[in-house]
Design a protein around this motif. Structure first.
Motif, PDB file in Angstrom:
ATOM      1  N   PRO A 677     117.787 -10.780  32.696  1.00  0.00           N
ATOM      2  CA  PRO A 677     117.088 -11.101  31.440  1.00  0.00           C
ATOM      3  C   PRO A 677     115.576 -10.890  31.510  1.00  0.00           C
ATOM      4  N   SER A 678     114.969 -11.139  32.678  1.00  0.00           N
ATOM      5  CA  SER A 678     113.502 -11.004  32.803  1.00  0.00           C
ATOM      6  C   SER A 678     113.040  -9.558  32.554  1.00  0.00           C
ATOM      7  N   ASN A 679     113.940  -8.570  32.773  1.00  0.00           N
ATOM      8  CA  ASN A 679     113.573  -7.166  32.537  1.00  0.00           C
ATOM      9  C   ASN A 679     113.206  -6.908  31.075  1.00  0.00           C
ATOM     10  N   TYR A 680     113.790  -7.727  30.185  1.00  0.00           N
ATOM     11  CA  TYR A 680     113.587  -7.506  28.758  1.00  0.00           C
ATOM     12  C   TYR A 680     112.341  -8.191  28.205  1.00  0.00           C
ATOM     13  N   ASP A 681     111.639  -8.968  29.033  1.00  0.00           N
ATOM     14  CA  ASP A 681     110.485  -9.744  28.540  1.00  0.00           C
ATOM     15  C   ASP A 681     109.508  -8.870  27.773  1.00  0.00           C
ATOM     16  N   ILE A 682     109.139  -7.733  28.369  1.00  0.00           N
ATOM     17  CA  ILE A 682     108.132  -6.854  27.767  1.00  0.00           C
ATOM     18  C   ILE A 682     108.608  -6.324  26.417  1.00  0.00           C
ATOM     19  N   LEU A 683     109.921  -5.998  26.331  1.00  0.00           N
ATOM     20  CA  LEU A 683     110.491  -5.462  25.091  1.00  0.00           C
ATOM     21  C   LEU A 683     110.490  -6.521  23.988  1.00  0.00           C
ATOM     22  N   VAL A 684     110.971  -7.730  24.313  1.00  0.00           N
ATOM     23  CA  VAL A 684     111.074  -8.812  23.324  1.00  0.00           C
ATOM     24  C   VAL A 684     109.685  -9.197  22.820  1.00  0.00           C
ATOM     25  N   LYS A 685     108.725  -9.329  23.764  1.00  0.00           N
ATOM     26  CA  LYS A 685     107.350  -9.691  23.374  1.00  0.00           C
ATOM     27  C   LYS A 685     106.728  -8.609  22.500  1.00  0.00           C
ATOM     28  N   ALA A 723     116.266  -2.342  13.840  1.00  0.00           N
ATOM     29  CA  ALA A 723     114.800  -2.359  13.957  1.00  0.00           C
ATOM     30  C   ALA A 723     114.188  -1.097  13.362  1.00  0.00           C
ATOM     31  N   GLU A 724     114.187  -1.036  12.045  1.00  0.00           N
ATOM     32  CA  GLU A 724     113.630   0.118  11.335  1.00  0.00           C
ATOM     33  C   GLU A 724     112.468  -0.350  10.463  1.00  0.00           C
ATOM     34  N   SER A 725     111.479   0.513  10.277  1.00  0.00           N
ATOM     35  CA  SER A 725     110.372   0.210   9.380  1.00  0.00           C
ATOM     36  C   SER A 725     110.065   1.445   8.547  1.00  0.00           C
ATOM     37  N   PRO A 726     110.179   1.348   7.225  1.00  0.00           N
ATOM     38  CA  PRO A 726     109.907   2.526   6.387  1.00  0.00           C
ATOM     39  C   PRO A 726     108.469   3.010   6.518  1.00  0.00           C
ATOM     40  N   THR A 727     107.558   2.094   6.868  1.00  0.00           N
ATOM     41  CA  THR A 727     106.142   2.478   6.995  1.00  0.00           C
ATOM     42  C   THR A 727     105.798   2.946   8.407  1.00  0.00           C
ATOM     43  N   PHE A 728     106.758   2.788   9.355  1.00  0.00           N
ATOM     44  CA  PHE A 728     106.473   3.127  10.762  1.00  0.00           C
ATOM     45  C   PHE A 728     107.737   3.750  11.350  1.00  0.00           C
ATOM     46  N   PRO A 729     108.086   4.976  10.925  1.00  0.00           N
ATOM     47  CA  PRO A 729     109.373   5.583  11.327  1.00  0.00           C
ATOM     48  C   PRO A 729     109.532   5.752  12.834  1.00  0.00           C
ATOM     49  N   TYR A 730     108.407   5.914  13.583  1.00  0.00           N
ATOM     50  CA  TYR A 730     108.524   6.160  15.029  1.00  0.00           C
ATOM     51  C   TYR A 730     108.781   4.870  15.826  1.00  0.00           C
ATOM     52  N   LEU A 731     108.697   3.711  15.119  1.00  0.00           N
ATOM     53  CA  LEU A 731     108.849   2.421  15.807  1.00  0.00           C
ATOM     54  C   LEU A 731     110.185   2.325  16.532  1.00  0.00           C
ATOM     55  N   ASN A 732     111.269   2.776  15.883  1.00  0.00           N
ATOM     56  CA  ASN A 732     112.589   2.648  16.500  1.00  0.00           C
ATOM     57  C   ASN A 732     112.674   3.468  17.791  1.00  0.00           C
ATOM     58  N   THR A 733     112.097   4.667  17.768  1.00  0.00           N
ATOM     59  CA  THR A 733     112.091   5.503  18.989  1.00  0.00           C
ATOM     60  C   THR A 733     111.308   4.810  20.102  1.00  0.00           C
ATOM     61  N   LEU A 734     110.155   4.212  19.753  1.00  0.00           N
ATOM     62  CA  LEU A 734     109.343   3.507  20.760  1.00  0.00           C
ATOM     63  C   LEU A 734     110.130   2.351  21.374  1.00  0.00           C
ATOM     64  N   LEU A 735     110.832   1.601  20.523  1.00  0.00           N
ATOM     65  CA  LEU A 735     111.636   0.480  21.039  1.00  0.00           C
ATOM     66  C   LEU A 735     112.719   0.979  21.994  1.00  0.00           C
ATOM     67  N   ARG A 736     113.337   2.124  21.657  1.00  0.00           N
ATOM     68  CA  ARG A 736     114.394   2.666  22.519  1.00  0.00           C
ATOM     69  C   ARG A 736     113.808   3.208  23.825  1.00  0.00           C
ATOM     70  N   ILE A 737     112.600   3.794  23.770  1.00  0.00           N
ATOM     71  CA  ILE A 737     111.935   4.260  24.997  1.00  0.00           C
ATOM     72  C   ILE A 737     111.628   3.054  25.896  1.00  0.00           C
ATOM     73  N   LEU A 738     111.120   1.980  25.277  1.00  0.00           N
ATOM     74  CA  LEU A 738     110.791   0.780  26.050  1.00  0.00           C
ATOM     75  C   LEU A 738     112.053   0.134  26.616  1.00  0.00           C
ATOM     76  N   THR A 739     113.147   0.174  25.844  1.00  0.00           N
ATOM     77  CA  THR A 739     114.425  -0.378  26.323  1.00  0.00           C
ATOM     78  C   THR A 739     114.908   0.394  27.543  1.00  0.00           C
ATOM     79  N   THR A 740     114.723   1.726  27.514  1.00  0.00           N
ATOM     80  CA  THR A 740     115.118   2.559  28.663  1.00  0.00           C
ATOM     81  C   THR A 740     114.415   2.074  29.931  1.00  0.00           C
ATOM     82  N   ARG A 741     113.137   1.684  29.798  1.00  0.00           N
ATOM     83  CA  ARG A 741     112.365   1.211  30.960  1.00  0.00           C
ATOM     84  C   ARG A 741     112.892  -0.116  31.501  1.00  0.00           C
TER      85      ARG A 741
END
Length: 952
Positions: A677-685, A723-741
């Motif tokens: 669970p601690s691996n996800y701290d950065i993503l959740v924050k 986790a989608e934002s119409p005003t920030f379309p790249y947000l979902n990709t960033l979240l998935r990149i961070l999840t990969t880490r």
């Protein structure tokens, strides 16, 4: 203990001995080695164990020939250092070197028994001296009167052993004495290892480090729990910090932080060390500061202490981690290091600092007379020891690789640094390849189905020559569908235990660099006989399903086969066929069927909780003449990429179940552990902080949509989808990149040695690799297991030895990890080449992480990642305020948060030729009123922090 009279001395001119025993090419009739001022006559060399262990670089040099290696010495070396043993065996096998392995322990005249009260070490020293004397007496009997006498020179750095040898009338020298006597080869002196005990002080200089506790006391302390044993991992971003990964089951102290020069205590990356836990009130948090060792003044320890104080700023108590200090070294895991010479400013100086390419390795002090020649060159250096009163370890020069920045040199460096076996395949390996012209025989057709009538095709990236897999789909008479995955039958050509098999398992995987491929198997197999090219008959291993139109599997069967692919397509060509209304041939119909089923299979996988992650991957377009990159863009994935992937996954899962059912103890499987669970701290924050920001600015997004749930893979997959934002379309990709880490590394394992089979990322209870045997050795083992399971091949002892399989998995996991890092380093180097001619480029970027004095950003267009430093040498430092909870960094009055969009100017900084980097200036937002203060040093280079770059 058998003693023999028929063991040859190895000298080509000897008429007294029987013909050579075949273990080596043998010594020359008249030694043609370099001229020595100490012994001008013809001579053979005979080193003792310690000399061979420490001076292997000297012995490997082409100048040194005609060396007798005793069995006594070889056995001791084998027990003490496996890498050196392998190197000396390779030298003995090289016919140009004329090294001879003499079996003195079984020769009637050179074997000696241990005396009462004599230590094993003293007995072995005496055995070596007896062998030298025997050689000198023996060689006298074979010489012609007209010819000059051949002498055997004993080389030892052991003072007592040398004195005894001289008393017994043996000609003996230290390695240094002998090498310095080779007046025509002064460059050899640079390769001499400094053999003084690494704990001993060098002349002058105050004591910097605590003494290392002796090994015997360390072992007692580990047994009693006073000390913990683990692997030392240096921090690439901060040279004053490391972690020790504790061996065994001590879950509560699995990872121990070590901070500060004295606590690091001369440990080097990958050493096995003993650590002592500090009292809880001395525990620290992982540092968020980026610190590089500038190596300006190696004696300025006060400067180091100032830097250590930077680490000890106020820290949230929840961030504290178990902290310790290194008290001793259990096993050194040094290797030869690539890097560059930092030439001393002192005129005529012979002592210089060497800066390794890997930032986790400290600088190394070497002595060389070639400093002017070696400046600007990539060189290899080995470490000899690290005295207590020296800021840096001592070492010696090994080899010059070529000019820094040269494409061939840099490729060689990244292959060496990532331990990628890349030498040409030996004749012994090539001898096991089929003789050309090759064709399928009646013998080959035994236990094999003829599927050449099927409309099979392959779909791969452009330019692919090692085609592992092909597919087909057709409608059956009963209305159901037949789908086949056909995989190259590499195990037909690579038989267990031969030289070709041994070389393949050593390499473990094919390594794909930007411009070249380091094959796991010779090209005749990888690009020809095993490659499922179109319009040629090829041997395959087929996995065939009967499915209904909802992609439900009704029957599965496996068979060895012969296929004839009707088309070798790229992903784009296959996509064009599927989309074109004008095309309705058999291959296109097959592709459409496969694509429709693949979409159903993918939906089922995602509904089960499989993760769809992201990582920015780039493709270079090369100049056809210079082979330099002329364009760089992120890879575009088509539906057909997903189509092929779905059927490869399905085949791997089907085969995994089959081999596990047949061999529950010996199946080679692949698992992906769930992250702690601690691996996800950065993503959740990061998600929470972005949700607050979006909410704050009244954007059309609810807070709930950015709540990342991590209690299961399914919960994580669903929250990422929302986790989608119409005003920030790249947000979902960033979240998935961070999840990969946040993910753990997927690994191979033997089913009989583990209970947890689950693949977290694919949400599959069992998984293996079957579909790429041309480029992965694991798949060859899986093919062999499957062939035995269906009665198409016979087994062999190693295939059903779970301990040997587990050891093999360990090597394969290491090779795969190193291949990934080498590939990333190659992308980094070619990115630098691309920007070399571009001047300044302005681009959008997103913040991935924030540190106390820096931010890490991602530039989507180039897939480039880097660290913007706000503290620079010789420049005023702005007011910095770091918040680990949000996470954010306030620079003067501007707050920078994770996922913020910024603008940067990019240019190549080649002021440090070894660590060239992408320097960038933060353009928006302006944080200091002066653009030039904030710069970015791209870490997407061969020095990338591998642990933070985990890909799916």
């Amino acid at each position: 203990h058998y003693l023999r009279d028929d063991i040859a001395c190895g000298a080509a001119a000897c008429r007294l001995c029987p013909p050579g025993n075949g273990s080596a090419p043998g010594l020359e009739a008249r030694p043609s080695g370099p001229a020595s001022s100490l012994c001008p006559g013809p001579h053979f060399l005979l080193p003792d164990t310690n000399l061979l262990l420490h001076q292997i670089d000297i012995l490997e040099d082409p100048v040194i020939k005609n060396v007798i290696v005793l069995q006594t010495v070889l056995q001791e070396v084998r027990n003490r250092s496996a890498p050196v043993y392998k190197r000396i065996r390779d030298v003995i096998q090289n016919p140009e070197k004329h090294f001879y392995s003499f079996t003195n322990e079984h020769h009637r005249e050179t074997y000696i028994e241990q005396k009462r009260g004599e230590t094993s070490n003293d007995r072995n020293d005496r055995a070596i001296r007896v062998a030298v004397k025997w050689y000198n007496e023996h060689l006298k009997k074979i010489e012609d009167e007209e010819e000059e006498k051949i002498q055997v020179i004993f080389l030892t750095n052991d003072r007592i052993n040398k004195e005894k040898a001289l008393e017994e009338g043996i000609t003996a020298y230290t390695c240094e004495e002998y090498i310095k006597s080779l007046t025509a080869n002064p460059e050899l002196v640079d390769r001499l290892a400094c053999v003084s005990d690494e704990g001993k002080e060098i002349e002058g200089g105050k004591i910097i480090f605590p003494e290392h506790i002796p090994l015997s006391k360390l072992q007692q302390g580990i047994k009693s729990g006073i000390y913990l044993q683990g692997t030392y991992r240096a921090n690439r971003e901060n040279y004053l910090e490391a972690t020790v990964w504790v061996h065994g089951d001590a879950e509560e102290n699995k990872e121990i932080i070590v901070q500060g020069l004295k606590h690091l205590n001369r440990a080097i990356h990958e050493d096995v060390v003993a650590v002592e836990l500090l009292a809880k009130d001395e525990w620290v948090a992982p540092s968020s500061v980026v610190l590089q060792d500038d190596g300006q003044n190696e004696e300025n320890i006060e400067n180091e202490e100032e830097k250590e104080n930077i680490l000890k700023t106020s820290i949230n108590k929840d961030m504290l981690r178990p902290t310790g200090r290194v008290v001793g070294i259990i096993k050194r895991n040094w290797r030869p290091y690539c890097g560059m010479l930092s030439k001393s400013q002192i005129k005529e100086a012979r002592r210089h600092l060497f800066t390794p390419a890997d930032r986790r390795i400290p600088r190394i002090r070497i002595e060389t007379r070639q400093a002017d020649t070696l400046e600007g060159q990539r060189i290899i250096v080995a470490i000899d020891g690290w005295p207590r009163n020296s800021r840096y370890p001592n070492g010696h020069f090994v080899k010059n690789l070529g000019s820094a920045g040269d494409k061939e040199t840099e490729t060689e460096v990244l292959l060496l640094e990532h331990d990628v076996p890349h030498q040409a395949f030996s004749q012994a390996v090539l001898s096991f390849l089929p003789k050309m012209p090759w064709s399928i025989t009646d013998e080959d057709m035994k236990h094999r189905e003829d599927l050449r009538h099927l409309n099979v095709c392959s779909v791969d990236p452009p330019g692919c020559t090692d085609i592992d897999d092909a597919l087909h789909c057709r409608e059956l008479g009963n209305g159901n569908l037949e789908v086949g995955v056909h995989i190259a039958d590499v195990s037909h050509f690579i038989r267990p235990g031969n030289a070709l098999d041994e070389e393949s398992v050593k390499r473990g995987t094919t390594v794909y660099l930007c411009e070249k491929r380091i094959d796991m198997v010779p090209e005749l197999l990888s690009s020809n006989l095993c490659s499922l090219r179109s319009n040629v008959d090829r041997l395959a291993f087929s996995c065939i399903w009967e499915m209904n139109h909802e992609a439900e599997i009704l029957k599965t069967r496996f068979t060895k086969s012969v296929i004839n692919s009707k088309a070798s397509l790229t992903y784009a060509e296959a996509q064009m066929r599927i989309d074109s209304a004008a095309m309705n041939d058999d291959i296109t119909t097959s592709l459409r069927g496969l694509n429709r089923l693949a979409k159903i299979l993918k939906k089922k996988r995602i509904d089960n909780g499989a993760l769809t992650l992201a990582s920015p991957e780039v493709r270079f377009h090369m100049d056809s003449e210079t082979h330099d990159p002329i364009d760089l863009q992120t890879k575009e994935l088509k539906e057909t990429n997903s189509m092929v992937e779905e059927f490869m996954l399905l085949a791997n899962i089907s085969v995994a179940q089959k081999i596990y059912d047949e061999f529950p103890e010996f199946a080679l499987l692949r698992k992906h552990p769930a992250p702690p669970p601690s691996n996800y701290d950065i993503l959740v924050k990061a998600a929470k902080s972005k949700a607050r920001m979006l909410d704050l600015f009244s954007f059309l997004l609810s807070f709930q949509n950015l709540e990342i749930k991590t209690d299961s893979a399914k919960a994580l997959a669903e929250s990422l989808d929302k986790a989608e934002s119409p005003t920030f379309p790249y947000l979902n990709t960033l979240l998935r990149i961070l999840t990969t880490r946040c993910m753990m590394q997927a690994v191979y394992f033997c089913s009989g040695m583990d209970n947890d089979f689950h693949h977290y990322g694919l949400a599959s209870p069992i998984y293996t690799h079957f579909t790429s045997p041309i480029r992965r050795y694991a798949d060859i083992i899986v093919h062999r297991l499957l062939a035995v399971a269906i009665g198409a091949d016979s087994t062999y002892p190693e295939l059903t030895d779970k301990h040997k399989l587990a050891e093999m998995c360990k090597n394969l996991n290491y090779r795969h990890k190193m291949a990934q890092y080498a590939q990333r380093a190659s992308v980094a180097f070619h990115t630098q080449l691309f920007f070399k001619t571009k001047g300044i480029v302005n681009e959008d970027a997103y913040i991935l992480f924030v540190r106390k004095n820096a931010i890490v950003v991602l530039i989507p267009r180039y897939g480039l990642e880097g660290t913007v430093f706000f503290e620079e040498k010789d420049k005023p430092t702005p007011k910095l305020e770091y918040n680990s909870e949000v996470p954010s960094l306030t620079v003067e009055d501007t707050t920078l948060c994770v996922f913020d969009k910024v603008k940067v100017n990019i240019m190549l900084d080649d002021s440090n030729i070894q660590h060239q980097k992408m320097r960038m200036v933060l353009v928006e937002p302006k944080v200091l009123g002066n653009d030039t203060h904030a710069s970015l040093s791209a870490e997407k280079s061969s020095k990338d922090e591998p642990e933070k770059k985990k890909k799916k």
